[in-house]
Structures are given as C-alpha cells and as structure tokens.
Design an enzyme around this catalytic site. Sequence first.
Site, PDB file in Angstrom:
ATOM      1  N   LYS A   1       0.853  -1.199   0.000  1.00 18.00           N
ATOM      2  CA  LYS A   1       0.000   0.000   0.000  1.00 18.00           C
ATOM      3  C   LYS A   1       0.873   1.227   0.000  1.00 18.00           C
ATOM      4  O   LYS A   1       1.818   1.315   0.804  1.00 18.00           O
ATOM      5  CB  LYS A   1      -0.885   0.006   1.260  1.00 18.00           C
ATOM      6  CG  LYS A   1      -1.865   1.172   1.287  1.00 18.00           C
ATOM      7  CD  LYS A   1      -3.066   0.893   0.420  1.00 18.00           C
ATOM      8  CE  LYS A   1      -3.949   2.110   0.193  1.00 18.00           C
ATOM      9  NZ  LYS A   1      -3.483   2.973  -0.913  1.00 18.00           N
TER      10      LYS A   1
ATOM     11  N   LYS B   1       4.655   2.292   8.722  1.00 15.79           N
ATOM     12  CA  LYS B   1       3.456   3.095   9.027  1.00 15.79           C
ATOM     13  C   LYS B   1       2.216   2.193   9.103  1.00 15.79           C
ATOM     14  O   LYS B   1       1.438   2.260  10.053  1.00 15.79           O
ATOM     15  CB  LYS B   1       3.284   4.138   7.916  1.00 15.79           C
ATOM     16  CG  LYS B   1       2.247   5.178   8.173  1.00 15.79           C
ATOM     17  CD  LYS B   1       2.017   6.064   6.932  1.00 15.79           C
ATOM     18  CE  LYS B   1       3.290   6.679   6.396  1.00 15.79           C
ATOM     19  NZ  LYS B   1       3.025   7.591   5.265  1.00 15.79           N
TER      20      LYS B   1
ATOM     21  N   LYS C   1       5.319   1.928  -2.728  1.00 16.10           N
ATOM     22  CA  LYS C   1       5.295   3.325  -3.194  1.00 16.10           C
ATOM     23  C   LYS C   1       5.638   3.349  -4.666  1.00 16.10           C
ATOM     24  O   LYS C   1       6.294   2.438  -5.191  1.00 16.10           O
ATOM     25  CB  LYS C   1       6.338   4.161  -2.431  1.00 16.10           C
ATOM     26  CG  LYS C   1       6.029   5.637  -2.414  1.00 16.10           C
ATOM     27  CD  LYS C   1       4.996   5.952  -1.351  1.00 16.10           C
ATOM     28  CE  LYS C   1       4.730   7.430  -1.225  1.00 16.10           C
ATOM     29  NZ  LYS C   1       4.063   7.747   0.053  1.00 16.10           N
TER      30      LYS C   1
ATOM     31  N   THR D   1      -5.033  13.083   5.801  1.00 15.18           N
ATOM     32  CA  THR D   1      -3.660  13.177   6.319  1.00 15.18           C
ATOM     33  C   THR D   1      -3.547  14.327   7.317  1.00 15.18           C
ATOM     34  O   THR D   1      -3.032  14.156   8.428  1.00 15.18           O
ATOM     35  CB  THR D   1      -2.660  13.363   5.164  1.00 15.18           C
ATOM     36  OG1 THR D   1      -2.892  12.314   4.220  1.00 15.18           O
ATOM     37  CG2 THR D   1      -1.228  13.314   5.644  1.00 15.18           C
TER      38      THR D   1
ATOM     39  N   ASN E   1      -1.925  19.126   0.139  1.00 18.24           N
ATOM     40  CA  ASN E   1      -2.989  18.292   0.702  1.00 18.24           C
ATOM     41  C   ASN E   1      -2.796  18.070   2.205  1.00 18.24           C
ATOM     42  O   ASN E   1      -3.731  18.191   2.984  1.00 18.24           O
ATOM     43  CB  ASN E   1      -3.009  16.957  -0.053  1.00 18.24           C
ATOM     44  CG  ASN E   1      -4.029  16.008   0.522  1.00 18.24           C
ATOM     45  OD1 ASN E   1      -3.789  15.367   1.535  1.00 18.24           O
ATOM     46  ND2 ASN E   1      -5.192  15.943  -0.096  1.00 18.24           N
TER      47      ASN E   1
ATOM     48  N   SER F   1      -7.408   5.578   3.526  1.00 18.05           N
ATOM     49  CA  SER F   1      -7.266   4.745   2.319  1.00 18.05           C
ATOM     50  C   SER F   1      -7.726   3.315   2.625  1.00 18.05           C
ATOM     51  O   SER F   1      -8.365   2.666   1.803  1.00 18.05           O
ATOM     52  CB  SER F   1      -5.809   4.710   1.853  1.00 18.05           C
ATOM     53  OG  SER F   1      -5.508   5.844   1.088  1.00 18.05           O
TER      54      SER F   1
HETATM   55  N1  LIG Z   1      -1.247  13.083   0.456  1.00 17.59           N
HETATM   56  C1  LIG Z   1      -1.231  12.169   1.406  1.00 17.59           C
HETATM   57  O1  LIG Z   1      -2.217  11.447   1.609  1.00 17.59           O
HETATM   58  C2  LIG Z   1      -0.028  12.025   2.287  1.00 17.59           C
HETATM   59  C3  LIG Z   1      -0.109  11.101   3.338  1.00 17.59           C
HETATM   60  C4  LIG Z   1       0.990  10.936   4.181  1.00 17.59           C
HETATM   61  C5  LIG Z   1       2.134  11.665   3.960  1.00 17.59           C
HETATM   62  N2  LIG Z   1       2.192  12.546   2.914  1.00 17.59           N
HETATM   63  C6  LIG Z   1       3.432  13.258   2.740  1.00 17.59           C
HETATM   64  O2  LIG Z   1       3.206  14.654   2.982  1.00 17.59           O
HETATM   65  C7  LIG Z   1       4.114  15.432   2.196  1.00 17.59           C
HETATM   66  C8  LIG Z   1       3.326  16.395   1.354  1.00 17.59           C
HETATM   67  O3  LIG Z   1       2.434  15.658   0.523  1.00 17.59           O
HETATM   68  P1  LIG Z   1       1.098  16.304  -0.050  1.00 17.59           P
HETATM   69  O4  LIG Z   1       0.210  15.194  -0.394  1.00 17.59           O
HETATM   70  O5  LIG Z   1       0.647  17.399   0.821  1.00 17.59           O
HETATM   71  O6  LIG Z   1       1.640  16.915  -1.414  1.00 17.59           O
HETATM   72  P2  LIG Z   1       1.003  18.079  -2.279  1.00 17.59           P
HETATM   73  O7  LIG Z   1      -0.446  18.185  -2.048  1.00 17.59           O
HETATM   74  O8  LIG Z   1       1.491  17.876  -3.656  1.00 17.59           O
HETATM   75  O9  LIG Z   1       1.675  19.396  -1.664  1.00 17.59           O
HETATM   76  C9  LIG Z   1       3.045  19.537  -1.562  1.00 17.59           C
HETATM   77  C10 LIG Z   1       3.308  20.912  -0.966  1.00 17.59           C
HETATM   78  O10 LIG Z   1       4.679  21.030  -0.665  1.00 17.59           O
HETATM   79  C11 LIG Z   1       5.179  22.224  -1.269  1.00 17.59           C
HETATM   80  N3  LIG Z   1       6.580  22.063  -1.596  1.00 17.59           N
HETATM   81  C12 LIG Z   1       7.158  21.367  -2.593  1.00 17.59           C
HETATM   82  N4  LIG Z   1       8.477  21.482  -2.546  1.00 17.59           N
HETATM   83  C13 LIG Z   1       8.751  22.261  -1.483  1.00 17.59           C
HETATM   84  C14 LIG Z   1       9.933  22.753  -0.899  1.00 17.59           C
HETATM   85  N5  LIG Z   1      11.129  22.449  -1.423  1.00 17.59           N
HETATM   86  N6  LIG Z   1       9.840  23.533   0.195  1.00 17.59           N
HETATM   87  C15 LIG Z   1       8.632  23.848   0.724  1.00 17.59           C
HETATM   88  N7  LIG Z   1       7.473  23.419   0.213  1.00 17.59           N
HETATM   89  C16 LIG Z   1       7.548  22.644  -0.869  1.00 17.59           C
HETATM   90  C17 LIG Z   1       4.330  22.410  -2.495  1.00 17.59           C
HETATM   91  O11 LIG Z   1       4.428  23.732  -2.962  1.00 17.59           O
HETATM   92  P3  LIG Z   1       3.751  24.234  -4.325  1.00 17.59           P
HETATM   93  O12 LIG Z   1       2.289  24.271  -4.047  1.00 17.59           O
HETATM   94  O13 LIG Z   1       4.353  25.569  -4.531  1.00 17.59           O
HETATM   95  O14 LIG Z   1       4.113  23.254  -5.380  1.00 17.59           O
HETATM   96  C18 LIG Z   1       2.969  22.039  -1.923  1.00 17.59           C
HETATM   97  O15 LIG Z   1       2.431  23.140  -1.211  1.00 17.59           O
HETATM   98  C19 LIG Z   1       4.941  14.409   1.415  1.00 17.59           C
HETATM   99  O16 LIG Z   1       6.095  14.096   2.132  1.00 17.59           O
HETATM  100  C20 LIG Z   1       4.032  13.189   1.358  1.00 17.59           C
HETATM  101  O17 LIG Z   1       4.751  11.995   1.144  1.00 17.59           O
HETATM  102  C21 LIG Z   1       1.137  12.735   2.097  1.00 17.59           C
HETATM  103  N1  LIG Z   2       1.105   8.847   0.160  1.00 23.58           N
HETATM  104  C1  LIG Z   2       0.500   8.719   1.437  1.00 23.58           C
HETATM  105  C2  LIG Z   2      -0.784   7.914   1.427  1.00 23.58           C
HETATM  106  C3  LIG Z   2      -0.623   6.447   1.130  1.00 23.58           C
HETATM  107  C4  LIG Z   2      -1.938   5.705   0.952  1.00 23.58           C
HETATM  108  O1  LIG Z   2      -2.982   6.269   1.224  1.00 23.58           O
HETATM  109  O2  LIG Z   2      -1.833   4.573   0.535  1.00 23.58           O
HETATM  110  C5  LIG Z   2       1.486   8.303   2.507  1.00 23.58           C
HETATM  111  O3  LIG Z   2       2.645   8.539   2.387  1.00 23.58           O
HETATM  112  O4  LIG Z   2       1.122   7.818   3.552  1.00 23.58           O
END
Ligand SMILES: NC(=O)c1ccc[n+]([C@@H]2O[C@H](COP(=O)([O-])OP(=O)(O)OC[C@H]3O[C@@H](n4cnc5c(N)ncnc54)[C@H](OP(=O)(O)O)[C@@H]3O)[C@@H](O)[C@H]2O)c1
Ligand SMILES: N[C@@H](CCC(=O)O)C(=O)O
Length: 431
Positions: A68, A92, A104, A188, A219, A356
């Site tokens: 996942k 996780k 991933k 998240t 996000n 998820s």
């Molecule tokens: N989405 C999920 O469900 C989820 C779950 C668990 C963990 N995460 C983790 O959370 C983190 C963010 O994911 P997300 O889903 O929020 O992604 P996202 O929606 O694509 O947003 C990424 C954000 O980070 C900013 N960014 C990119 N590069 C940067 C930098 N060098 N310095 C500062 N800001 C920067 C982007 O700026 P711009 O808007 O200007 O491009 C955007 O605001 C990642 O590490 C991801 O693996 C995500």
């Molecule tokens: N990309 C997210 C979500 C993974 C998922 O929902 O499977 C994470 O790092 O946890």
Amino acid sequence: MSKSLFTDASSRLERALKYVSISDDAIERLKYPKASLSVSIPVRMDNGTLRIFQGYRVRYDDTRGPGKGGVRYHPNVSIDEVQSLAFWMTFKCALLDLPFGGAKGGITLNPKELSKAELERLSRGYIEGIADFIGPDIDILAPDVYTNEMIMGWMMDQYSIIQRKISPAVVTGKPLTMGGSRGRDTATGTGAFHVINSLLPKLDKKPANTTVAVQGFGNAGAVVADLLAKAGYQVVAVSDSQGGIYREKGLDIASIREYKQEHRGITAIYCEGTVCNIVEHEAISNEELLALDVDVLIPAALENQITAENADRVRAKYIFEVANGPTTSEADRILDSKGILVFPDILVNAGGVTVSYFEWVQNRSGLYWRLNEINERLKERMVTEAEKVWSFAQEFDISLRNAAYAQAIARLGEALDAKGTRDYYQNKTRA
Ligand SMILES: NC(=O)c1ccc[n+]([C@@H]2O[C@H](COP(=O)([O-])OP(=O)(O)OC[C@H]3O[C@@H](n4cnc5c(N)ncnc54)[C@H](OP(=O)(O)O)[C@@H]3O)[C@@H](O)[C@H]2O)c1
Ligand SMILES: N[C@@H](CCC(=O)O)C(=O)O
C-alpha cells in the site's frame, strides 16, 4: 559521497531493534525490498513529439497484507527515493495495525510543465507499465506529492480497462463518483491534527499559547494548518515551494487556502465579508521558516529538510513530521541533544493511509460510510496509536521515533515469523 536516502531511512530500523525482540530471520527480511519495478513510459506530447518518462513501483513488504502506498510525481523521484518511501509505508501500516504491507511509486517529472491531457496520457501509461505488478490484493496505489484524486481516477479507470472489470479497490484517494471515500481528501491533515491535539496537552501546551509553523501547503500541510488554526493554535508561518510568509500575531489560514487554490502562490489575504485585503506579513524563505522561534514546527513538504547542516538552527520545541522523512538520522541526534521532541512521520502522517484503508474496505464491501463515521474511526485510530507510542517512549525513556518503530517492528516480526521462512519450498526446488 553522501548517504543514500534508503541507507539513512533503514538506519531507523537498526536503531529501534534494540528495543524489541524479533527473530534474526525476520530482521534479515525487513532489510530488503520484496520487489522493485522500473518502467519507461512513452507519452505523446501535445506538440506531437514523443517523450519517455521513468516510472517506478516498489513493494517493500507484503507480509501483513497487500502492498500500500502513494504515487509521487516530482523531478527528484528516483528508485532510491521510492524504495525509502515504500520502506516508511511498511512501518506506518504496521504501526497503525492496518492489514497492509508497504509500497510506493513515482514518476520523475515536473507535473507543472505538462498539460492536463499530457498528464492523463502519462498516468494511464504508468498503469500500462505496472499493471501486472499491482492489484486490489497485491499492491494498492494512492496520492502523494503532486498527484491528486483526478489522477487516481484515471489510474483506476486504466487498470479497470486492462482487467476488463471495474476494479475500484486497486487505487484509493479516487473521486467520490468513482468509489472514493468521504474524508480521504483531508485525512492526512486531520490525522496529524488528532496526534498533535492529543499529545500536546501532555506537555502542558494549550492551543492559545502554542505557535506553529508549517512548511508545505498542499494536501497535508494546508489541512493541518487550517484545523490547528480553527482549534485556536497560533499558526504564524506557512510556506510552499516558492517560499513562505510569517506574521507574529498569527495568519488567517482559511483565507490563505482560498487564495492558494485560485492562484499558485501564498499570500496573507484577510477577508471580512466580501472585502478582502492583503495584510502585512513578512516574506520568509523555507530555510528561515525551519529556524523560526515557534513551539511547533511541522515539515509537510519533502524529505531531507532538517539535516545535519541546519538542525542546529532549529528553535522549535516540538517537531511533528507530516512529510515522509523530513528529518535525517544525523539531524535526529542533534535535535535530541537540544531537547527537541520529534514526533515521527510513520505516526503523524498515517491518517491518509488509514482512510485509504477505509476506502479499500468500502470498495470491497460495496457499502459506503458517512463522513462522520469515517472521521470518528480515523480519530479513534490516530489517538489510540499516538497514546501507545507516547506511553512506550515514556516507559522505556526512548525517542518517540524508536518507540513507533519498535511497535511496528514487533507487529511485522510476529507476522513474518507466523509465515515462516518458506524453506520447505526452497529445499524442494533444490532437491
Ligand atoms: N497526500 C497524502 O495522503 C499524504 C499522506 C501521508 C504523507 N504525505 C506526505 O506529505 C508530504 C506532502 O504531501 P502532499 O500530499 O501534501 O503533497 P502536495 O499536495 O502535492 O503538496 C506539496 C506541498 O509542498 C510544497 N513544496 C514542494 N516542494 C517544497 C519545498 N522544497 N519547500 C517547501 N514546500 C515545498 C508544495 O508547494 P507548491 O504548491 O508551490 O508546489 C505544496 O504546497 C509528502 O512528504 C508526502 O509523502 C502525504
Ligand atoms: N502517500 C500517502 C498515502 C498512502 C496511501 O494512502 O496509501 C502516505 O505517504 O502515507
């Protein structure tokens, strides 16, 4: 030569092994990814030229259930990064006791340079390339950096075309109309909010006297910033890839979110009724944000943001890792020596994969839950696991990261041992 991201990530496993007892066989298995796939994706661009993109999918471990994990679109995507992200997903999912392993995917590109039609062809091409490697019982995709529900919808649709049957459970984070779950889009940030809001009172921190800085306003980051602000925390700084803004008195996060959705950048716009004004704030760089004198720092963008080079400048008291891998292992040691508590990514950002899981369950049962049911279940899981990690760390006087890994390792070790080493098959082949 600098350490690979995976070498650094897996050092967390080594460190936490001291606090848990699992078999040597299980330890050996956890050191390596189960399978990795690298694909070239040909895409016809709008101008008629053909471009080839590199894509990856890594299934790190599937002992506790199907792999996942999300799919990332970013210029820095590499097999080393995807493998590290799959490694973190494994721990996780085990920590949250979800019946999943870790996986991933990613494609190396800057998605901001592609048109919507090009992105759709690329996303469908990626699924063509990895279709034999994924499936609702094998490995399930989801969003990550620079991917979203629209892209998840295309991916699910393409997989269904290949399979000649509707297969919603192969992808989570889909649009609601395609079998997505209520609450996945905010999961998240919401999960992170529950961790923060349930653990900070243990440190005598109340919202009104807690200042917060959030790096990354996507996000994950925008939602947690918004929820914290609504709960009365003083969110004084936020940033995106272009830089950030700081306001000592606190920012109006809801209005910044609105502005960010319409335009690409971040500005402090304050609206009263229909009248909106840009309010005085200080523009800051991402480096400056990480060094702000705040109570809580939330890296919510990319990995390797707090490193041996800048950890000494961090002045926050508590770091809640919403991004995956934002702190290097060397930085961990420096932060620890400064008395800064780090709440680890595999706990703090697990709300996304938790919902998820709910989406996958709903897809397989065909019964869809209301938003309040989703949010209640999410809160219950996040608070329960956060409490367990906290108590374990207190009891053994270890870091929260070691406590989280130790609990995840214990679950993984038990599952690996229950399956056995499968020597029987190997011996039979050799005979
Ligand atoms: N989405 C999920 O469900 C989820 C779950 C668990 C963990 N995460 C983790 O959370 C983190 C963010 O994911 P997300 O889903 O929020 O992604 P996202 O929606 O694509 O947003 C990424 C954000 O980070 C900013 N960014 C990119 N590069 C940067 C930098 N060098 N310095 C500062 N800001 C920067 C982007 O700026 P711009 O808007 O200007 O491009 C955007 O605001 C990642 O590490 C991801 O693996 C995500
Ligand atoms: N990309 C997210 C979500 C993974 C998922 O929902 O499977 C994470 O790092 O946890």
